[in-house]
Write an enzyme that holds these catalytic residues in place. Structure first.
Site, PDB file in Angstrom:
ATOM      1  N   CYS A   1      53.013 -44.928 -20.954  1.00 58.98           N
ATOM      2  CA  CYS A   1      51.868 -44.474 -21.738  1.00 58.98           C
ATOM      3  C   CYS A   1      50.797 -43.775 -20.908  1.00 58.98           C
ATOM      4  O   CYS A   1      49.932 -43.100 -21.456  1.00 58.98           O
ATOM      5  CB  CYS A   1      51.264 -45.656 -22.500  1.00 58.98           C
ATOM      6  SG  CYS A   1      52.467 -46.489 -23.572  1.00 58.98           S
ATOM      7  N   HIS A  56      44.893 -43.174 -24.973  1.00 58.39           N
ATOM      8  CA  HIS A  56      46.245 -43.520 -25.429  1.00 58.39           C
ATOM      9  C   HIS A  56      46.129 -44.349 -26.694  1.00 58.39           C
ATOM     10  O   HIS A  56      45.349 -45.309 -26.761  1.00 58.39           O
ATOM     11  CB  HIS A  56      46.982 -44.297 -24.340  1.00 58.39           C
ATOM     12  CG  HIS A  56      48.192 -45.019 -24.831  1.00 58.39           C
ATOM     13  ND1 HIS A  56      49.199 -44.400 -25.523  1.00 58.39           N
ATOM     14  CD2 HIS A  56      48.541 -46.341 -24.743  1.00 58.39           C
ATOM     15  CE1 HIS A  56      50.123 -45.288 -25.847  1.00 58.39           C
ATOM     16  NE2 HIS A  56      49.745 -46.465 -25.386  1.00 58.39           N
ATOM     17  N   ASN A 111      51.979 -45.816 -32.203  1.00 57.43           N
ATOM     18  CA  ASN A 111      51.965 -45.693 -30.753  1.00 57.43           C
ATOM     19  C   ASN A 111      53.159 -44.839 -30.344  1.00 57.43           C
ATOM     20  O   ASN A 111      54.300 -45.282 -30.420  1.00 57.43           O
ATOM     21  CB  ASN A 111      52.046 -47.088 -30.123  1.00 57.43           C
ATOM     22  CG  ASN A 111      52.026 -47.061 -28.607  1.00 57.43           C
ATOM     23  OD1 ASN A 111      52.278 -46.039 -27.988  1.00 57.43           O
ATOM     24  ND2 ASN A 111      51.741 -48.205 -28.005  1.00 57.43           N
TER      25      ASN A 111
END
Length: 349
Positions: free
Chosen positions: A120, A267, A297
Site C-alpha cells: 500500500c 492510502h 481498499n
C-alpha cells in the site's frame, strides 16, 4: 531515512480504470449479522467495491488506463523511455509483466521495462523511482502503471479481509515539467512482516495442495495460506504511530507549510484511520478526499485512484501531499504539484 528531492520533474497526466462489477458491503450477511455489517460500514467506510472478472488481471486494468492516458494526451507511445509496473497481483511469477505491457501498448523495444512488488506504500515508492529516472539526461517520459486485483487473493469467507479489498488499475505519466521541487520520504520496518502476508506460494513456503485449501483460521475466519492475511489491529496501531509523524517530517524537511498543501491523499485503508490523521494534523476534512466508500481498499492503486476519481475537473494549481502505508511494513510520503497534470475521467472496464 531516505529523503529525496527533485527539480524540473513532475506528473504530466494520470488515468485510472475500475471494473464494472460492484460488490456491496450490505451483501455480506453470510459472514456477519446486519448489525455487524452496519458497524463495519460506519467504521471502515466501505459501502461497495469493484471486482474484476475472472479473466481480467491488474495488467488489463492498467492497460486500459494507459491507453486512455495516451489517447487523451496525444502521446506517441514510442516517446516513452521507461515503463514501470507495480503490483502484488502480476500476471505471472515469470516473466515480469512490464515487458508484456510494453508490447501491448506498442512501446519501442528501446523502452526500459521492469516490475516492482510492494504493497500500500507502493505508489509513492514507485513514483519516486519514476521521478529519479525522469531526472536522467536522456529520459523524457516514464509511464508508471500501478494496479491490483486483490479479489483474486482474498477469501470471501474471511471476515477481516472480505469486506475490504477492491480492484483497480492506474496510469501515471512522469516527465520533465516545470513543477518546482518535489519531495519523497521513504521508510520500512521488516519486523512487522507478518502483519500483512500471503504465507504460501513463494520460495520460503511453496504452494502445495495443503496450503491451497481453505481452512478455519482465527476467530472463525476461513482462508487458505495462499490467500491474504492481515492482523488488522497491528496494522492500525502501526499506521497511527508512523503516518502523522512521517507527514510532519516531510513538511519540516521540505520547508513546505501544511497550509500550502491543497490536498492530502491518503492510502484508502480505513475511514476511521484517515479521520484520525485529519484531526491529529489539524487540517480541514475537505482537504482529504475519499474514494474508499465506492472502491474499497485497492492497495497500491488507492492513492492514484483517489487522485483520478476525486480531483478530476478540479481547477487551479494543486500542491499535494501523498501518504501510503502497509505491508512490509513500509510507509512513504511525497509532496509534489499536480498543477501541470491532466487527469482523465475515470474509466470502467
Amino acid at each position: 531515512m531516505a529523503f529525496l528531492a527533485f527539480e524540473n520533474v513532475g506528473i504530466s497526466a494520470m488515468a485510472a480504470c475500475v471494473p464494472p462489477k460492484v460488490s456491496y458491503s450490505r451483501d455480506l450477511t453470510g459472514l456477519m449479522s446486519e448489525t455487524e455489517i452496519e458497524k463495519t460500514i460506519e467504521s471502515v467506510g466501505i459501502r461497495e467495491k469493484r471486482f474484476a472478472a475472472e479473466d481480467v488481471c491488474a495488467s488489463d486494468l492498467c492497460y486500459r488506463a494507459a491507453t486512455q492516458l495516451i489517447h487523451d494526451n496525444g502521446i506517441d507511445p514510442e516517446s516513452i523511455d521507461v515503463l514501470i509496473f507495480l503490483s502484488q497481483t502480476s500476471d505471472y511469477r515469470i516473466p515480469a509483466t512490464a515487458p508484456i505491457l510494453q508490447q501491448r501498448l506498442g512501446l519501442a523495444q528501446t523502452t526500459a521495462c521492469f516490475d516492482i512488488n510492494l504493497g500500500c506504500s507502493g505508489f509513492v515508492y514507485a513514483l519516486s523511482t519514476a521521478f529519479a529516472y525522469a531526472s536522467a539526461k536522456n529520459v523524457n517520459r516514464v509511464l508508471l502503471l500501478v494496479g491490483e486485483t486483490f479479489s483474486r487473493i482474498t477469501s470471501q469467507r474471511d471476515r477481516v479481509n472480505a469486506p475490504l479489498y477492491g480492484d483497480a488499475g492506474t496510469a501515471t505519466l512522469v516527465g520533465k515539467e516545470d513543477c518546482g521541487r518535489s519531495f519523497f520520504s521513504l521508510h520500512s520496518d521488516g519486523t512487522g512482516k507478518d502483519a500483512v502476508m500471503i504465507p504460501a506460494g513463494g520460495m520460503r513456503n511453496p504452494a502445495n495442495t495443503g496450503n491451497l485449501e481453505e481452512k478455519e483460521a482465527e476467530d472463525g475466519n476461513i482462508r487458505s495460506d495462499s490467500q491474504i492475511y492481515m492482523d488488522g489491529l497491528a496494522v492500525f496501531n502501526f499506521a497511527m504511530r508512523v503516518v502523522p509523524k512521517n507527514i510532519r517530517e516531510i513538511l519540516e524537511q521540505s520547508g513546505v507549510a501544511l497550509e500550502e498543501i491543497d490536498w492530502l491523499i491518503f492510502h484508502q485503508a480505513n475511514k476511521f484511520m484517515t479521520d484520525f490523521f485529519v484531526k491529529k494534523l489539524k487540517i480541514p476534512a475537505g482537504k482529504a478526499p475519499y474514494c474508499l466508500d465506492r472502491y474499497g481498499n485497492t492497495s497500491s492503486a488507492s492513492v492514484p485512484l483517489t487522485v483520478v476519481s476525486e480531483l478530476y475537473g478540479k481547477p487551479g494549481k494543486q500542491q499535494v501531499l501523498m501518504s501510503g502505508f502497509g505491508a512490509g511494513l513500509s510507509w512513504a510520503s511525497a509532496i509534489l504539484s499536480l498543477g501541470n497534470c491532466r487527469i482523465s475521467p475515470l474509466l470502467e472496464y
